[in-house]
Design a protein around this motif. Sequence first.
Motif, PDB file in Angstrom:
ATOM      1  N   GLN A  20     -24.008 107.257 -30.454  1.00  0.00           N
ATOM      2  CA  GLN A  20     -23.596 105.958 -29.922  1.00  0.00           C
ATOM      3  C   GLN A  20     -23.968 104.836 -30.896  1.00  0.00           C
ATOM      4  O   GLN A  20     -23.180 103.923 -31.117  1.00  0.00           O
ATOM      5  CB  GLN A  20     -24.246 105.715 -28.549  1.00  0.00           C
ATOM      6  CG  GLN A  20     -23.880 104.389 -27.917  1.00  0.00           C
ATOM      7  CD  GLN A  20     -22.405 104.282 -27.564  1.00  0.00           C
ATOM      8  OE1 GLN A  20     -21.724 105.281 -27.349  1.00  0.00           O
ATOM      9  NE2 GLN A  20     -21.898 103.063 -27.503  1.00  0.00           N
ATOM     10  N   SER A  21     -25.131 104.900 -31.500  1.00  0.00           N
ATOM     11  CA  SER A  21     -25.542 103.838 -32.429  1.00  0.00           C
ATOM     12  C   SER A  21     -24.665 103.828 -33.678  1.00  0.00           C
ATOM     13  O   SER A  21     -24.295 102.758 -34.172  1.00  0.00           O
ATOM     14  CB  SER A  21     -27.022 103.973 -32.797  1.00  0.00           C
ATOM     15  OG  SER A  21     -27.256 105.179 -33.485  1.00  0.00           O
ATOM     16  N   ARG A  23     -21.576 104.816 -33.786  1.00  0.00           N
ATOM     17  CA  ARG A  23     -20.288 104.322 -33.330  1.00  0.00           C
ATOM     18  C   ARG A  23     -20.303 102.797 -33.226  1.00  0.00           C
ATOM     19  O   ARG A  23     -19.363 102.121 -33.648  1.00  0.00           O
ATOM     20  CB  ARG A  23     -19.925 104.961 -31.989  1.00  0.00           C
ATOM     21  CG  ARG A  23     -18.484 104.807 -31.612  1.00  0.00           C
ATOM     22  CD  ARG A  23     -18.012 105.569 -30.376  1.00  0.00           C
ATOM     23  NE  ARG A  23     -18.955 106.288 -29.564  1.00  0.00           N
ATOM     24  CZ  ARG A  23     -19.321 107.567 -29.738  1.00  0.00           C
ATOM     25  NH1 ARG A  23     -18.841 108.262 -30.737  1.00  0.00           N
ATOM     26  NH2 ARG A  23     -20.160 108.153 -28.925  1.00  0.00           N
ATOM     27  N   GLU A  24     -21.399 102.240 -32.703  1.00  0.00           N
ATOM     28  CA  GLU A  24     -21.512 100.782 -32.604  1.00  0.00           C
ATOM     29  C   GLU A  24     -21.556 100.133 -33.986  1.00  0.00           C
ATOM     30  O   GLU A  24     -20.955  99.075 -34.197  1.00  0.00           O
ATOM     31  CB  GLU A  24     -22.759 100.395 -31.808  1.00  0.00           C
ATOM     32  CG  GLU A  24     -22.610 100.596 -30.325  1.00  0.00           C
ATOM     33  CD  GLU A  24     -23.846 100.180 -29.550  1.00  0.00           C
ATOM     34  OE1 GLU A  24     -24.828  99.687 -30.158  1.00  0.00           O
ATOM     35  OE2 GLU A  24     -23.835 100.343 -28.322  1.00  0.00           O
ATOM     36  N   ASP A  25     -22.258 100.756 -34.916  1.00  0.00           N
ATOM     37  CA  ASP A  25     -22.323 100.218 -36.277  1.00  0.00           C
ATOM     38  C   ASP A  25     -20.929 100.178 -36.907  1.00  0.00           C
ATOM     39  O   ASP A  25     -20.534  99.176 -37.516  1.00  0.00           O
ATOM     40  CB  ASP A  25     -23.256 101.050 -37.160  1.00  0.00           C
ATOM     41  CG  ASP A  25     -24.730 100.844 -36.849  1.00  0.00           C
ATOM     42  OD1 ASP A  25     -25.067  99.965 -36.027  1.00  0.00           O
ATOM     43  OD2 ASP A  25     -25.552 101.586 -37.429  1.00  0.00           O
ATOM     44  N   ARG A  27     -18.047 100.193 -35.343  1.00  0.00           N
ATOM     45  CA  ARG A  27     -17.220  99.217 -34.619  1.00  0.00           C
ATOM     46  C   ARG A  27     -17.546  97.799 -35.085  1.00  0.00           C
ATOM     47  O   ARG A  27     -16.643  96.971 -35.253  1.00  0.00           O
ATOM     48  CB  ARG A  27     -17.431  99.336 -33.113  1.00  0.00           C
ATOM     49  CG  ARG A  27     -16.535  98.390 -32.336  1.00  0.00           C
ATOM     50  CD  ARG A  27     -16.443  98.755 -30.863  1.00  0.00           C
ATOM     51  NE  ARG A  27     -15.541  97.846 -30.210  1.00  0.00           N
ATOM     52  CZ  ARG A  27     -15.928  96.776 -29.504  1.00  0.00           C
ATOM     53  NH1 ARG A  27     -17.215  96.528 -29.311  1.00  0.00           N
ATOM     54  NH2 ARG A  27     -15.039  95.979 -28.951  1.00  0.00           N
ATOM     55  N   MET A  57     -22.213  92.219 -28.734  1.00  0.00           N
ATOM     56  CA  MET A  57     -22.849  93.430 -29.268  1.00  0.00           C
ATOM     57  C   MET A  57     -24.226  93.123 -29.834  1.00  0.00           C
ATOM     58  O   MET A  57     -25.178  93.864 -29.624  1.00  0.00           O
ATOM     59  CB  MET A  57     -21.984  94.049 -30.365  1.00  0.00           C
ATOM     60  CG  MET A  57     -20.734  94.732 -29.885  1.00  0.00           C
ATOM     61  SD  MET A  57     -19.717  95.337 -31.256  1.00  0.00           S
ATOM     62  CE  MET A  57     -20.723  96.719 -31.831  1.00  0.00           C
ATOM     63  N   THR A  61     -28.262  94.994 -28.999  1.00  0.00           N
ATOM     64  CA  THR A  61     -28.760  96.018 -29.921  1.00  0.00           C
ATOM     65  C   THR A  61     -29.594  95.370 -31.018  1.00  0.00           C
ATOM     66  O   THR A  61     -29.436  94.188 -31.304  1.00  0.00           O
ATOM     67  CB  THR A  61     -27.587  96.805 -30.563  1.00  0.00           C
ATOM     68  OG1 THR A  61     -28.116  97.833 -31.383  1.00  0.00           O
ATOM     69  CG2 THR A  61     -26.693  95.910 -31.394  1.00  0.00           C
ATOM     70  N   VAL A  66     -25.012  95.677 -36.919  1.00  0.00           N
ATOM     71  CA  VAL A  66     -24.391  94.811 -35.921  1.00  0.00           C
ATOM     72  C   VAL A  66     -24.856  93.368 -36.126  1.00  0.00           C
ATOM     73  O   VAL A  66     -24.034  92.437 -36.119  1.00  0.00           O
ATOM     74  CB  VAL A  66     -24.704  95.292 -34.483  1.00  0.00           C
ATOM     75  CG1 VAL A  66     -24.195  94.298 -33.448  1.00  0.00           C
ATOM     76  CG2 VAL A  66     -24.102  96.671 -34.245  1.00  0.00           C
TER      77      VAL A  66
END
Length: 149
Positions: A20-21, A23-25, A27, A57, A61, A66
Amino acid sequence: MKHLASAEDALAHTTGSMSQSDREDERARILRYRAVRADHAGNQELAAQTLQQLETMSGSTRSSVVQSSYHGVAGTLLMSKQKLQEAIVHLEEDKDNPYSLELLSHAYSISGAGDKKHEVEVKLRSSNAPTMEQAPVVPAVRSRRPDGE
């Protein structure tokens, strides 16, 4: 822009193969490029919406990717609105991205902070990170004379 949409769509479908982390990075990186491209294309509405997504975001986090993406976009959009001091605050938080450093150098130049501009340009000249951002920015900075001529 369509390639960024495709990348974001592909990222949404990589559920099992990526944390998940991570994926967030990724994105955040996609959103960063979308906002900057929208700003360059004059689509301020899309740029502002994308900045809002990054701000949301960044509030949830501690990821440095991000955070730097948010600050880089905020600084870029503020620079395009000629809000130098506000832009500088954000760009200083994105201290490893060549695009942000180039904008920061320009903001320092306009605001008369020549010593700070020099520090940023020294950092850019010495940058050798193999990134997409480094390739177009750093050689151009290296080719300029240190005194800005």
